[in-house]
Design a protein around this motif. Structure first.
Motif, mmCIF file in Angstrom:
data_model
loop_
_atom_site.group_PDB
_atom_site.id
_atom_site.type_symbol
_atom_site.label_atom_id
_atom_site.label_comp_id
_atom_site.label_asym_id
_atom_site.label_seq_id
_atom_site.Cartn_x
_atom_site.Cartn_y
_atom_site.Cartn_z
ATOM 1 N N ILE A 388 -36.930 -9.019 -21.204
ATOM 2 C CA ILE A 388 -37.708 -7.932 -21.792
ATOM 3 C C ILE A 388 -39.182 -8.329 -21.815
ATOM 4 O O ILE A 388 -39.525 -9.470 -22.141
ATOM 5 N N CYS A 389 -40.045 -7.396 -21.464
ATOM 6 C CA CYS A 389 -41.469 -7.706 -21.406
ATOM 7 C C CYS A 389 -42.271 -6.457 -21.728
ATOM 8 O O CYS A 389 -41.759 -5.329 -21.672
ATOM 9 N N THR A 390 -43.526 -6.648 -22.073
ATOM 10 C CA THR A 390 -44.452 -5.542 -22.290
ATOM 11 C C THR A 390 -45.678 -5.750 -21.407
ATOM 12 O O THR A 390 -46.127 -6.875 -21.196
ATOM 13 N N GLY A 391 -46.211 -4.633 -20.897
ATOM 14 C CA GLY A 391 -47.458 -4.690 -20.141
ATOM 15 C C GLY A 391 -47.445 -5.678 -19.001
ATOM 16 O O GLY A 391 -46.536 -5.702 -18.168
ATOM 17 N N THR A 392 -48.453 -6.540 -18.977
ATOM 18 C CA THR A 392 -48.599 -7.502 -17.885
ATOM 19 C C THR A 392 -47.555 -8.616 -17.936
ATOM 20 O O THR A 392 -47.506 -9.446 -17.023
ATOM 21 N N GLY A 393 -46.723 -8.632 -18.964
ATOM 22 C CA GLY A 393 -45.626 -9.594 -19.012
ATOM 23 C C GLY A 393 -44.649 -9.421 -17.861
ATOM 24 O O GLY A 393 -43.835 -10.318 -17.603
ATOM 25 N N ILE A 394 -44.750 -8.289 -17.150
ATOM 26 C CA ILE A 394 -43.888 -8.083 -15.987
ATOM 27 C C ILE A 394 -44.109 -9.176 -14.949
ATOM 28 O O ILE A 394 -43.207 -9.513 -14.172
ATOM 29 N N TYR A 406 -27.670 -10.771 -12.013
ATOM 30 C CA TYR A 406 -27.033 -10.852 -13.325
ATOM 31 C C TYR A 406 -28.035 -10.749 -14.472
ATOM 32 O O TYR A 406 -27.700 -11.027 -15.620
ATOM 33 N N TRP A 407 -29.274 -10.359 -14.134
ATOM 34 C CA TRP A 407 -30.294 -10.224 -15.167
ATOM 35 C C TRP A 407 -30.778 -8.783 -15.237
ATOM 36 O O TRP A 407 -31.001 -8.135 -14.220
ATOM 37 N N TYR A 408 -30.925 -8.304 -16.470
ATOM 38 C CA TYR A 408 -31.308 -6.919 -16.757
ATOM 39 C C TYR A 408 -32.773 -6.897 -17.208
ATOM 40 O O TYR A 408 -33.184 -7.698 -18.046
ATOM 41 N N LEU A 409 -33.554 -5.965 -16.655
ATOM 42 C CA LEU A 409 -34.982 -5.872 -16.960
ATOM 43 C C LEU A 409 -35.261 -4.721 -17.918
ATOM 44 O O LEU A 409 -34.823 -3.587 -17.685
ATOM 45 N N ILE A 410 -35.994 -5.021 -18.989
ATOM 46 C CA ILE A 410 -36.545 -3.999 -19.881
ATOM 47 C C ILE A 410 -38.056 -4.163 -19.860
ATOM 48 O O ILE A 410 -38.577 -5.220 -20.247
ATOM 49 N N TRP A 411 -38.758 -3.129 -19.408
ATOM 50 C CA TRP A 411 -40.216 -3.198 -19.293
ATOM 51 C C TRP A 411 -40.832 -2.064 -20.110
ATOM 52 O O TRP A 411 -40.615 -0.888 -19.820
ATOM 53 N N ILE A 412 -41.600 -2.446 -21.112
ATOM 54 C CA ILE A 412 -42.268 -1.486 -21.989
ATOM 55 C C ILE A 412 -43.752 -1.498 -21.649
ATOM 56 O O ILE A 412 -44.406 -2.537 -21.739
ATOM 57 N N GLY A 413 -44.261 -0.358 -21.237
ATOM 58 C CA GLY A 413 -45.669 -0.282 -20.863
ATOM 59 C C GLY A 413 -46.168 1.147 -20.949
ATOM 60 O O GLY A 413 -45.489 2.030 -21.482
ATOM 61 N N SER A 414 -47.331 1.378 -20.412
ATOM 62 C CA SER A 414 -47.926 2.707 -20.457
ATOM 63 C C SER A 414 -48.244 3.164 -19.043
ATOM 64 O O SER A 414 -49.057 2.551 -18.362
ATOM 65 N N ASP A 415 -47.539 4.216 -18.615
ATOM 66 C CA ASP A 415 -47.764 4.786 -17.291
ATOM 67 C C ASP A 415 -47.744 3.680 -16.239
ATOM 68 O O ASP A 415 -48.705 3.471 -15.491
ATOM 69 N N GLN A 416 -46.599 2.962 -16.178
ATOM 70 C CA GLN A 416 -46.522 1.734 -15.391
ATOM 71 C C GLN A 416 -46.907 1.915 -13.926
ATOM 72 O O GLN A 416 -47.641 1.100 -13.363
#
Length: 497
Positions: A388-394, A406-416
């Protein structure tokens, strides 16, 4: 995700969405359904009353905001006293106990050879920060314990590897204390020692003290350039002063009061080899420094995407600089694999360095070809996990999910897609199926989600063993606390490198 209806309230700005957990009353995490919650609201009504007496019913009390939780002091304490501080406590306590024996006269060796005790500590301090040693250590753990060993053991390995900085700090502070003891010993017996040794003792102490202070968390996190310049250049000055201090001490024979300029005599001294080792650990990473060609994509004024030639394994960090020796900045590396044509870094435009990438994009940049292993490098230890990451943490998270199904991505950002550009979106679309990621657009959905609820649901449905978090300080704290309460093993962002 973009097919869902847009909330009717104004969306917060990009920067606001990245600050922490903003309430989102328009969405339901995971299911991504948007209900018309206006029907559930009780609107204040004005009832008809006689003209001489008007009364308006009060509005009902506001509903509690979703996603805002209070955590016990115990949860906050256990997260604060992490493995970094535990390792620091162990290393520092052992040294202080030995120091007590030395100054009380119960260990004459340590009192007489305080210099050897100091540079011995500095050796370990520098070694655990060495990129080559770190890569070897990560590789050994990943090779020996991946998937088959008990989960508690794998979590412990990840925790220790991530927090090796605790050993670095503990040994460095202890080394300064030991060299201070050595300096005191020299000055107490000043009639026996030459003036040159007295002078270099003070110089080495002062340089090491400044190096230590510049590495304090407050300086490191709030004045990064100051930390980089003083910690590096004063560290090199400390190394030089330590060399002179050790050589002068080894060449002078205090029993006869004469100089013993003999190479055989010097190489038989233990502190000589300690300083030699410390020099080797410092110099080795700089051998890998190169000036390389880059292409810079500027999808928005908030982000610069740097493209480098050749692929990389997942879980690595790259240090880059406009100068060969000045401040280096670490960024996560995105790559489709070791044999890919390119790898990428996502640089959020914040400080002077990243702003210069946008205002004056370079065609070449300095980097260390041997990359630094990050906590994501231990993802191979686990059968299934969540990133899980936010913004530039991607930039630090995406490679793990691309290179492991086997890894799931959660990306929280704004208009990615608009903010981070087609390159990052293309990497996600080409390599991750829709069943393996959740992209949360905080601008469209009116703020950040209830990350605690999302993590709980994805953790259970994905059957994950661990969660890796990359976010800013506030977002990282919130998600770490949420995982702690939900009893979900997790590892968050560090700011100590």
């Amino acid at each position: 995700m973009s097919s869902q209806p847009v909330p009717s309230v104004p969306a917060p700005a990009y920067d606001e969405a990245e600050k922490g957990a903003l309430p989102d009353v328009h969405s339901r995490p995971i299911e991504i359904s948007f209900n018309d919650e206006k029907k559930d609201l009780t609107v204040a009504q004005v009832l008809p009353v006689p003209s001489e007496k008007k009364e308006t019913l009060a509005s009902p009390p506001p509903k509690p905001k979703p996603g805002v939780y209070k955590y016990s002091k115990w949860v906050i304490w256990t997260l604060w006293y992490d493995m970094y501080r535990k390792l620091f406590t162990i290393v520092f306590s052992v040294n202080i106990i030995l120091f007590g024996f030395a100054v009380s006269g119960h260990w004459s060796y340590a009192y007489k050879y305080g210099g050897a005790m100091a540079v011995g500590n500095f050796n370990v301090s520098v070694l655990v920060r060495n990129e080559i040693f770190g890569r070897c250590l990560y590789g050994f753990v990943n090779f020996c314990f991946a998937k088959w060993s008990p989960l508690w053991w794998r979590l412990g390995c990840t925790s220790v590897l991530q927090h090796l900085g605790g050993i670095h700090s503990g040994c460095a502070v202890s080394g300064v204390i030991w060299i201070t003891l050595r300096t005191v010993h020299v000055y107490v017996n000043h009639a026996v020692y030459p003036n040159a040794l007295l002078a270099w003792a003070v110089i080495a102490n002062l340089a090491l003290f400044i190096t230590m202070v510049s590495g304090f968390p407050w300086v490191r996190n709030t004045h990064h350039n100051v930390f980089e310049r003083w910690h590096r250049f004063m560290g090199w000055s400390s190394l030089f002063a330590s060399w002179i201090f050790v050589l002068v001490g080894d060449l002078y024979d205090e029993t006869t009061g004469t100089w013993n300029i003999n190479g055989v005599h010097i190489v038989r001294q233990q502190d000589f080899w300690y300083v030699m080792g410390m020099t080797l650990w410092i110099v080795l990473p700089w051998i890998c420094t190169r000036r390389v060609k880059i292409d810079i994509e500027l999808p928005s004024n908030k982000v610069a995407v740097l493209r480098f030639e050749r692929g990389m394994q997942q879980g690595l960090l790259g240090r880059i600089s406009r100068s060969a020796v000045k401040e280096y900045h670490a960024f996560g590396i995105i790559s489709e694999g070791p044999y890919a044509r390119y790898h990428y870094m996502v640089c959020g435009v914040q400080g002077d360095f990243t702003k210069s990438l946008v205002n004056d994009p370079p065609s070449h940049i300095w980097t260390r070809e041997l990359k630094l292993a990050g906590v994501s490098n231990t993802s191979t230890l686990y059968r299934r996990g969540i990133r899980i990451c936010t913004g530039t943490g991607i930039g630090a998270a995406l490679a793990t999910c691309i290179q492991s199904p086997y890894w799931y991505l959660i990306w929280i950002g704004s208009d990615q897609e608009k903010t981070f550009g087609p390159t990052i979106s293309g990497l996600i679309n080409r390599n991750l199926g829709p069943e393996r990621y959740l992209l949360w657009d905080s601008k469209v959905r009116g703020g950040r989600p209830d990350t605690r609820k999302i993590l709980r649901e994805v953790y259970d449905s994905w059957k994950a063993e661990v969660v890796f978090i990359t976010s800013n300080y506030q977002g990282n704290s919130e998600m770490m606390r949420a995982c702690k309460v939900e009893k979900i093993p997790c590892f968050g962002t560090l700011w100590d490198f």
